[in-house]
Motif scaffolding. Structure first.
Motif, PDB file in Angstrom:
ATOM      1  N   ALA A  85      39.475  38.369  35.637  1.00 12.19           N
ATOM      2  CA  ALA A  85      40.032  39.361  34.731  1.00 12.19           C
ATOM      3  C   ALA A  85      39.612  40.735  35.247  1.00 12.19           C
ATOM      4  O   ALA A  85      38.736  40.838  36.109  1.00 12.19           O
ATOM      5  N   PRO A  86      40.226  41.819  34.748  1.00  9.03           N
ATOM      6  CA  PRO A  86      39.729  43.149  35.120  1.00  9.03           C
ATOM      7  C   PRO A  86      38.231  43.262  34.828  1.00  9.03           C
ATOM      8  O   PRO A  86      37.774  42.865  33.754  1.00  9.03           O
ATOM      9  N   ASN A  87      37.481  43.748  35.796  1.00  5.14           N
ATOM     10  CA  ASN A  87      36.017  43.829  35.722  1.00  5.14           C
ATOM     11  C   ASN A  87      35.338  42.462  35.768  1.00  5.14           C
ATOM     12  O   ASN A  87      34.139  42.355  35.486  1.00  5.14           O
ATOM     13  N   GLY A  88      36.085  41.438  36.098  1.00  6.17           N
ATOM     14  CA  GLY A  88      35.501  40.107  36.210  1.00  6.17           C
ATOM     15  C   GLY A  88      34.615  39.998  37.441  1.00  6.17           C
ATOM     16  O   GLY A  88      34.893  40.583  38.497  1.00  6.17           O
ATOM     17  N   LEU A  89      33.550  39.234  37.306  1.00  2.95           N
ATOM     18  CA  LEU A  89      32.548  39.118  38.366  1.00  2.95           C
ATOM     19  C   LEU A  89      32.230  37.664  38.683  1.00  2.95           C
ATOM     20  O   LEU A  89      31.992  36.857  37.784  1.00  2.95           O
ATOM     21  N   ASN A  90      32.240  37.335  39.969  1.00  3.73           N
ATOM     22  CA  ASN A  90      31.610  36.110  40.445  1.00  3.73           C
ATOM     23  C   ASN A  90      30.223  36.531  40.918  1.00  3.73           C
ATOM     24  O   ASN A  90      30.090  37.163  41.974  1.00  3.73           O
ATOM     25  N   PRO A  91      29.173  36.255  40.137  1.00  2.00           N
ATOM     26  CA  PRO A  91      27.872  36.919  40.324  1.00  2.00           C
ATOM     27  C   PRO A  91      27.191  36.524  41.623  1.00  2.00           C
ATOM     28  O   PRO A  91      27.577  35.542  42.279  1.00  2.00           O
ATOM     29  N   PRO A  92      26.170  37.267  42.029  1.00  4.01           N
ATOM     30  CA  PRO A  92      25.440  36.941  43.255  1.00  4.01           C
ATOM     31  C   PRO A  92      24.994  35.482  43.287  1.00  4.01           C
ATOM     32  O   PRO A  92      24.362  34.998  42.349  1.00  4.01           O
ATOM     33  N   HIS A  93      25.354  34.806  44.372  1.00  5.88           N
ATOM     34  CA  HIS A  93      25.075  33.379  44.499  1.00  5.88           C
ATOM     35  C   HIS A  93      25.032  33.016  45.976  1.00  5.88           C
ATOM     36  O   HIS A  93      25.379  33.818  46.840  1.00  5.88           O
ATOM     37  N   THR A  94      24.633  31.794  46.263  1.00 10.52           N
ATOM     38  CA  THR A  94      24.638  31.298  47.633  1.00 10.52           C
ATOM     39  C   THR A  94      25.246  29.898  47.659  1.00 10.52           C
ATOM     40  O   THR A  94      25.258  29.179  46.655  1.00 10.52           O
ATOM     41  N   HIS A  95      25.745  29.529  48.841  1.00 11.96           N
ATOM     42  CA  HIS A  95      26.162  28.156  49.122  1.00 11.96           C
ATOM     43  C   HIS A  95      25.231  27.641  50.223  1.00 11.96           C
ATOM     44  O   HIS A  95      25.384  28.016  51.385  1.00 11.96           O
ATOM     45  N   PRO A  96      24.261  26.812  49.878  1.00  7.57           N
ATOM     46  CA  PRO A  96      23.253  26.416  50.870  1.00  7.57           C
ATOM     47  C   PRO A  96      23.789  25.587  52.023  1.00  7.57           C
ATOM     48  O   PRO A  96      23.137  25.500  53.060  1.00  7.57           O
ATOM     49  N   ARG A  97      24.993  24.998  51.854  1.00  4.82           N
ATOM     50  CA  ARG A  97      25.500  24.116  52.907  1.00  4.82           C
ATOM     51  C   ARG A  97      26.852  24.551  53.465  1.00  4.82           C
ATOM     52  O   ARG A  97      27.500  23.750  54.153  1.00  4.82           O
ATOM     53  N   GLY A  98      27.296  25.784  53.189  1.00  2.67           N
ATOM     54  CA  GLY A  98      28.620  26.142  53.677  1.00  2.67           C
ATOM     55  C   GLY A  98      28.864  27.631  53.841  1.00  2.67           C
ATOM     56  O   GLY A  98      28.439  28.435  53.010  1.00  2.67           O
ATOM     57  N   THR A  99      29.554  27.989  54.922  1.00  3.79           N
ATOM     58  CA  THR A  99      30.102  29.328  55.095  1.00  3.79           C
ATOM     59  C   THR A  99      31.385  29.425  54.284  1.00  3.79           C
ATOM     60  O   THR A  99      32.127  28.448  54.157  1.00  3.79           O
ATOM     61  N   GLU A 100      31.657  30.611  53.719  1.00  2.00           N
ATOM     62  CA  GLU A 100      32.846  30.806  52.881  1.00  2.00           C
ATOM     63  C   GLU A 100      33.781  31.834  53.514  1.00  2.00           C
ATOM     64  O   GLU A 100      33.348  32.916  53.910  1.00  2.00           O
ATOM     65  N   LEU A 101      35.059  31.487  53.588  1.00  3.51           N
ATOM     66  CA  LEU A 101      36.094  32.388  54.077  1.00  3.51           C
ATOM     67  C   LEU A 101      37.047  32.667  52.926  1.00  3.51           C
ATOM     68  O   LEU A 101      37.704  31.759  52.428  1.00  3.51           O
ATOM     69  N   LEU A 102      37.112  33.931  52.488  1.00  5.26           N
ATOM     70  CA  LEU A 102      37.849  34.322  51.285  1.00  5.26           C
ATOM     71  C   LEU A 102      39.096  35.105  51.660  1.00  5.26           C
ATOM     72  O   LEU A 102      39.043  35.999  52.504  1.00  5.26           O
ATOM     73  N   ILE A 103      40.230  34.788  50.999  1.00  5.73           N
ATOM     74  CA  ILE A 103      41.445  35.571  51.155  1.00  5.73           C
ATOM     75  C   ILE A 103      41.945  35.986  49.772  1.00  5.73           C
ATOM     76  O   ILE A 103      42.016  35.154  48.858  1.00  5.73           O
ATOM     77  N   VAL A 104      42.240  37.261  49.609  1.00  9.91           N
ATOM     78  CA  VAL A 104      42.726  37.791  48.341  1.00  9.91           C
ATOM     79  C   VAL A 104      44.243  37.610  48.272  1.00  9.91           C
ATOM     80  O   VAL A 104      44.970  38.025  49.169  1.00  9.91           O
ATOM     81  N   MET A 105      44.695  36.992  47.186  1.00  6.83           N
ATOM     82  CA  MET A 105      46.125  36.763  46.990  1.00  6.83           C
ATOM     83  C   MET A 105      46.758  37.815  46.088  1.00  6.83           C
ATOM     84  O   MET A 105      47.906  38.204  46.270  1.00  6.83           O
ATOM     85  N   GLU A 106      46.001  38.275  45.091  1.00  7.63           N
ATOM     86  CA  GLU A 106      46.471  39.313  44.173  1.00  7.63           C
ATOM     87  C   GLU A 106      45.281  40.158  43.738  1.00  7.63           C
ATOM     88  O   GLU A 106      44.185  39.642  43.535  1.00  7.63           O
ATOM     89  N   GLY A 107      45.498  41.467  43.573  1.00 10.60           N
ATOM     90  CA  GLY A 107      44.465  42.325  43.020  1.00 10.60           C
ATOM     91  C   GLY A 107      43.572  42.966  44.066  1.00 10.60           C
ATOM     92  O   GLY A 107      43.849  42.924  45.275  1.00 10.60           O
ATOM     93  N   THR A 108      42.482  43.551  43.585  1.00  9.09           N
ATOM     94  CA  THR A 108      41.537  44.278  44.431  1.00  9.09           C
ATOM     95  C   THR A 108      40.118  43.828  44.098  1.00  9.09           C
ATOM     96  O   THR A 108      39.690  43.905  42.944  1.00  9.09           O
ATOM     97  N   LEU A 109      39.395  43.372  45.109  1.00 12.00           N
ATOM     98  CA  LEU A 109      38.032  42.880  44.912  1.00 12.00           C
ATOM     99  C   LEU A 109      37.039  43.683  45.744  1.00 12.00           C
ATOM    100  O   LEU A 109      37.304  44.002  46.914  1.00 12.00           O
ATOM    101  N   LEU A 110      35.908  43.991  45.127  1.00 11.81           N
ATOM    102  CA  LEU A 110      34.746  44.487  45.859  1.00 11.81           C
ATOM    103  C   LEU A 110      33.882  43.275  46.176  1.00 11.81           C
ATOM    104  O   LEU A 110      33.452  42.566  45.260  1.00 11.81           O
ATOM    105  N   VAL A 111      33.643  43.034  47.465  1.00 16.12           N
ATOM    106  CA  VAL A 111      32.859  41.863  47.862  1.00 16.12           C
ATOM    107  C   VAL A 111      31.712  42.306  48.757  1.00 16.12           C
ATOM    108  O   VAL A 111      31.723  43.407  49.317  1.00 16.12           O
TER     109      VAL A 111
END
Length: 220
Positions: A105-131
């Motif tokens: 949602a607007p101002n929605g956050l996926n908070p600071p976290h880690t994935h101990p067993r995987g690299t993550e590749l992110l692609i934005v489909m809609e909107g604007t994200l600060l990552v």
């Protein structure tokens, strides 16, 4: 003769490194190993038992529904993550990959976290994200504003986040280099562990008043 020693030493180190890299995530020895929760199975690979290949169907490699938006209203953070890992798609077992849909949602956050067993590749489909992600000590921050079609990678094990800074909903998809990358949400792990971490430890570690630590632990 002594001049050749450093060269031979270097070759030996590289050979050892190659061996270690190969041993970290070996290639599957069969076409597939569809996961099944069956303790009678004789084959146990990467935390899962293998289904008898004779009983495998196309549905073992199929997962529907990533076209459906996540319910961001159900989260205090205004975000929703639908992870398709080996528990939801048994055919992923031993293949070293998984997928997630992220809704904000607007101002929605996926908070600071880690994935101990995987690299993550992110692609934005809609909107604007600060990552961004933070390196190991001395903790340098790498951050970027992403728009539709932009891609960003988060190295394995490093703390990272995504934040919708736009005025509309945002959608992103992420590929992860593990069938079960794991998730450690920093705030939850520190202030919401079970049993809780001793407040004196947290007060000293974060240089906070103990009453503040007590308050934060109650929030999680």
């Amino acid at each position: 003769m002594m001049k050749g020693v450093p060269y031979l030493f270097t070759v030996a180190i590289l050979a050892l490194a190659t061996t270690l890299v190969s041993a970290y995530d070996p290639s599957p020895l069969q076409d597939f190993c569809v996961a099944i929760n069956n303790t009678d199975s004789a084959v146990f690979v990467n935390g899962k038992f293998c289904k008898d290949p004779a009983t495998v169907t196309a549905n073992d490699f199929f997962f529907p529904g990533l076209n459906i938006p996540g319910n961001t209203a159900a989260s205090k953070l205004g975000s929703s993550v639908n992870l398709v890992n080996v528990d939801k798609l048994p055919g992923l077992n031993t293949l070293g990959i998984s997928l997630a849909r992220l809704d904000f949602a607007p101002n929605g956050l996926n908070p600071p976290h880690t994935h101990p067993r995987g690299t993550e590749l992110l692609i934005v489909m809609e909107g604007t994200l600060l990552v961004g992600f933070v390196t190991s000590n001395p903790n340098k921050l790498f951050t970027k504003v992403l728009n539709k079609g932009d891609v960003f990678v988060f190295p394995i094990g490093l703390i990272h986040f995504q934040f919708n800074i736009g005025q509309t909903n945002a959608v992103a998809f992420a590929g992860l280099s593990s069938q079960n990358p794991g998730l450690i949400t920093i705030a939850n792990a520190v202030f919401g562990s079970n049993p809780p971490i001793n407040p004196d430890v947290l007060a000293k570690a974060f240089q906070l008043d103990k009453n503040v630590v007590d308050y934060l632990q109650k929030q999680f």
